[in-house]
Scaffold this motif. Structure first.
Motif, short mmCIF file in Angstrom:
data_model
loop_
_atom_site.label_atom_id
_atom_site.label_comp_id
_atom_site.label_asym_id
_atom_site.label_seq_id
_atom_site.Cartn_x
_atom_site.Cartn_y
_atom_site.Cartn_z
N VAL A 85 -87.31 44.02 -57.41
CA VAL A 85 -85.87 43.80 -57.56
C VAL A 85 -85.21 43.71 -56.19
O VAL A 85 -84.32 42.88 -55.97
CB VAL A 85 -85.24 44.91 -58.43
N GLY A 86 -85.65 44.52 -55.24
CA GLY A 86 -85.12 44.44 -53.88
C GLY A 86 -85.33 43.07 -53.28
O GLY A 86 -84.44 42.51 -52.62
N GLU A 87 -86.50 42.49 -53.51
CA GLU A 87 -86.78 41.14 -53.00
C GLU A 87 -85.91 40.10 -53.69
O GLU A 87 -85.44 39.16 -53.06
CB GLU A 87 -88.26 40.78 -53.17
N GLU A 130 -84.34 43.45 -45.25
CA GLU A 130 -84.81 44.39 -46.26
C GLU A 130 -83.67 44.79 -47.19
O GLU A 130 -82.53 44.92 -46.79
CB GLU A 130 -85.36 45.65 -45.58
N VAL A 131 -84.03 45.01 -48.46
CA VAL A 131 -83.13 45.59 -49.45
C VAL A 131 -83.88 46.72 -50.11
O VAL A 131 -84.99 46.53 -50.62
CB VAL A 131 -82.68 44.56 -50.51
N THR A 177 -79.23 49.11 -51.13
CA THR A 177 -78.85 49.26 -49.73
C THR A 177 -79.43 48.06 -49.01
O THR A 177 -80.65 47.88 -48.96
CB THR A 177 -79.41 50.57 -49.14
N ILE A 178 -78.54 47.25 -48.47
CA ILE A 178 -78.93 45.97 -47.88
C ILE A 178 -78.83 46.10 -46.36
O ILE A 178 -77.76 46.38 -45.82
CB ILE A 178 -78.02 44.84 -48.39
N ILE A 232 -73.69 47.60 -54.24
CA ILE A 232 -74.32 47.24 -52.97
C ILE A 232 -73.60 47.91 -51.82
O ILE A 232 -72.40 48.16 -51.88
CB ILE A 232 -74.39 45.71 -52.77
N ARG A 233 -74.38 48.21 -50.80
CA ARG A 233 -73.82 48.72 -49.55
C ARG A 233 -74.62 48.10 -48.42
O ARG A 233 -75.82 47.86 -48.54
CB ARG A 233 -73.83 50.24 -49.50
#
Length: 146
Positions: A24-26, A55-56, A66-67, A107-108
């Protein structure tokens, strides 16, 4: 059977993230990179900057992303992160439209400091004391082979 949640400062790091968190981060990373490359965010602080998203990191429940971002060249870092945080409601909506999740994650944005850390390590490795140690270790290894 009870679930065990890891607690501590590294609980969301890539080393112990689940396969789902990483996937999901990707997805979030690719969606955001596409949004930024298309120039969909109209903010004067972002214009003229090419922003990389290396990176996420997703929380275990996938509700917080966290982006980590870095403007190419590193200039205007604080202004870029502030502009992204200012536009995060818009960005969250765009990300939600592009990826299929039950909930759109909050998101942050954070500055990716890995480049600074790598540069610091490179400088340390080039110091005379470290070079002397490296030369000394190399010399010792060649003596052992004889």
């Amino acid at each position: 059977m009870p679930r065990h949640h890891q607690r501590g400062p590294n609980r969301n790091s890539g080393a112990d993230a689940s396969q789902r968190q990483l996937r999901v981060g990707e997805l979030v990373r690719h969606a955001l990179a596409e949004i930024l490359s298309q120039g969909a965010v109209h903010d004067p602080a972002l214009e003229g900057h090419i922003i990389t998203v290396p990176e996420v990191r997703m929380s275990p429940d996938l509700k917080l992303a966290t982006i980590y971002v870095m403007p190419l060249g590193g200039g205007g870092l604080d202004a870029v992160v502030a502009a992204l945080n200012h536009n995060k409601k818009f960005l969250r909506g765009e990300i939600a439209r592009r990826i299929n999740l039950k909930f759109a994650p909050d998101i942050r944005f954070r500055v990716d400091e890995r480049f600074d850390e790598a540069e610091r390590i490179e400088k340390l490795l080039r110091t005379p004391a470290v070079q002397q140690d490296i030369a000394h270790d190399t010399h010792d290894e060649s003596d052992e082979e004889e």
